[in-house]
Enzyme design. Structure first.
Site, PDB file in Angstrom:
ATOM      1  N   HIS A   1      20.002 -15.304   9.354  1.00 19.33           N
ATOM      2  CA  HIS A   1      19.713 -14.051   8.654  1.00 19.33           C
ATOM      3  C   HIS A   1      18.274 -13.967   8.149  1.00 19.33           C
ATOM      4  O   HIS A   1      17.847 -12.919   7.685  1.00 19.33           O
ATOM      5  CB  HIS A   1      20.727 -13.820   7.516  1.00 19.33           C
ATOM      6  CG  HIS A   1      20.477 -14.619   6.285  1.00 19.33           C
ATOM      7  ND1 HIS A   1      21.124 -15.796   6.004  1.00 19.33           N
ATOM      8  CD2 HIS A   1      19.642 -14.397   5.238  1.00 19.33           C
ATOM      9  CE1 HIS A   1      20.699 -16.254   4.838  1.00 19.33           C
ATOM     10  NE2 HIS A   1      19.804 -15.434   4.353  1.00 19.33           N
TER      11      HIS A   1
ATOM     12  N   ASP B   1      25.550 -18.306  10.978  1.00 22.64           N
ATOM     13  CA  ASP B   1      24.249 -18.122  10.316  1.00 22.64           C
ATOM     14  C   ASP B   1      23.334 -19.330  10.542  1.00 22.64           C
ATOM     15  O   ASP B   1      22.901 -19.991   9.605  1.00 22.64           O
ATOM     16  CB  ASP B   1      24.475 -17.866   8.824  1.00 22.64           C
ATOM     17  CG  ASP B   1      23.251 -17.255   8.152  1.00 22.64           C
ATOM     18  OD1 ASP B   1      22.318 -16.883   8.882  1.00 22.64           O
ATOM     19  OD2 ASP B   1      23.238 -17.172   6.913  1.00 22.64           O
TER      20      ASP B   1
ATOM     21  N   SER C   1      17.637 -19.683   1.007  1.00 23.21           N
ATOM     22  CA  SER C   1      18.243 -19.417   2.312  1.00 23.21           C
ATOM     23  C   SER C   1      17.582 -20.193   3.444  1.00 23.21           C
ATOM     24  O   SER C   1      16.360 -20.241   3.523  1.00 23.21           O
ATOM     25  CB  SER C   1      18.078 -17.932   2.656  1.00 23.21           C
ATOM     26  OG  SER C   1      19.172 -17.212   2.202  1.00 23.21           O
ATOM     27  N   GLY C   2      18.407 -20.735   4.313  1.00 24.37           N
ATOM     28  CA  GLY C   2      17.862 -21.444   5.462  1.00 24.37           C
ATOM     29  C   GLY C   2      17.514 -22.884   5.144  1.00 24.37           C
ATOM     30  O   GLY C   2      17.329 -23.699   6.035  1.00 24.37           O
TER      31      GLY C   2
END
Ligand SMILES: *[C@@H]1O[C@H](CO)[C@@H](O)[C@H](O)[C@H]1NC(C)=O
Ligand SMILES: *[C@@H]1O[C@H](CO)[C@@H](O)[C@H](O)[C@H]1NC(C)=O
Ligand SMILES: *[C@@H]1O[C@H](CO)[C@@H](O)[C@H](O)[C@H]1NC(C)=O
Ligand SMILES: *[C@@H]1O[C@H](CO)[C@@H](O)[C@H](O)[C@H]1NC(C)=O
Length: 322
Positions: free
Chosen positions: A96, A146, A241-242
């Protein structure tokens, strides 16, 4: 400020808010390469093993050596996501982070950095060759899959400050493991979006318990895992995130999760949800093993360019550090 959640009960992706929060950027960065590139193939470095300074017994890892696989993914000059180094050409992050319609050339990556505003002589800037998004994410966006693999245009040069993380075995027993997540988001709800890389030890939360906490609002897929430190109010947040969730096993760090989504970091009752790396292991391995490295510019030209650049920027880097 609560993370966005759609009326359909889809997860509120951490990235969405991030773009609205205070931006940070790197002002200058050195692009260091050793004199002989051929001397540092990825297979030569051990994964998941931060280097102790001077290898002193009982020594403490300084902040800049503690999580040497941490990557900062930038879009248009702003930190948007975390990531982790798998080897010299590959970075693992969340799908994402690469929302549709965003130009790939506008993304770039930094490694060997802990303060997003201060590049030092260990910092390397990297361009993206291609991003491989998990097919599940493409099909059922935004639920599931994801995971993204990012291939770099030129190889990362490893040092005590820049090292790869290990992928977990597929049959990993997560019992009693000490797991940590790192990122520039707000790991603590009191904190501000950070310039300094933050770390948090997060206990894993059993899937059924996590699903109970989220109730009917979000559905947890088998490929997801949950972690949060509910007692100490620590959780992943926008900007994380990530990034990786790593656990130490036999003195080696393994990445078991990728920060994926949550429900607002100020509400640690909603655990952070991570993509389960073991679940995607064969997909990750397949691309890392079959996609050829991108062609490099002529070695003679590139090495002389790099040496000149390296000398200049090393000098600048040391000035910045002083
Ligand atoms: C997990 O840790 C507890 C307490 O530290 C210990 O009693 C138990 O034997 C450990 N279990 C395993 C499988 O290592
Ligand atoms: C960890 O190390 C011990 C002792 O060296 C070994 O018996 C055990 O199999 C190792 N565990 C894993 C999961 O590699
Ligand atoms: C993660 O995925 C692996 C492989 O599918 C699975 O064995 C493991 O139980 C999963 N972990 C969790 C916490 O769901
Ligand atoms: C770069 O270094 C090479 C020798 O390594 C030298 O011949 C060349 O002139 C230098 N270029 C610049 C722009 O300084």
């Amino acid at each position: 400020m609560a993370a966005p959640t759609s009326g359909l009960g889809l997860p509120g992706y951490l990235l969405l808010l991030l773009l609205l929060t205070s931006p940070t950027w790197v002002t200058s960065v050195s692009r260091r390469h050793p004199k002989d590139q051929a001397n540092s193939p990825s297979s030569d470095v051990a994964c998941g093993q931060p280097v102790l300074q001077g290898k002193l017994l009982g020594g403490e890892l300084t902040r800049d050596r503690k999580w040497p696989w941490q990557v900062s993914v930038h879009y248009s000059g702003f930190h948007v996501c975390g990531g982790s180094i798998l080897n010299a050409y590959w970075v693992l992050t969340a799908a994402h982070c690469f929302a549709r319609g965003k130009k790939l050339q506008t993304f770039d990556m930094y490694v060997g950095i802990t303060n997003l505003e201060v590049a030092n002589r260990h910092t390397q800037w990297l361009e993206i060759n291609q991003v491989i998004i998990h097919p599940t994410f493409e099909m059922f966006h935004p639920v599931g899959g994801d995971v993204a693999l990012v291939q770099l245009k030129s190889p990362i040069v490893f040092s005590d400050f820049v090292l790869p993380i290990c992928l977990p075995p597929s049959n990993l027993n997560l019992h009693n493991m000490s797991c940590w997540t790192t990122g520039w988001g707000m790991i603590s709800p009191q904190g501000e979006t950070g310039k300094e890389l933050l770390e948090a030890q997060l206990p894993l939360i059993p899937k059924f318990q996590c699903q109970l906490l989220y109730g009917l609002t979000s559905y947890l897929l088998p490929e997801m895992l949950c972690a949060a430190d509910i007692k100490n109010m620590k959780n992943v947040c926008e900007g994380d995130s990530g990034g990786p969730l790593v656990c130490k096993l036999n003195e080696t760090w393994l990445q078991i999760g990728i920060v994926s989504w949550g429900r607002g970091c100020a509400q640690p009752l909603y655990p952070g949800v991570f993509a389960n790396v073991s679940y995607f292991l064969s997909w990750i391995r397949y691309y890392m093993e079959t996609v050829p490295n991108p062609p490099q510019i002529l070695p003679s030209l590139s090495s002389s360019l790099r040496n000149n650049l390296s000398t200049l920027l090393t000098i600048m880097g040391s000035l910045l550090v002083l």
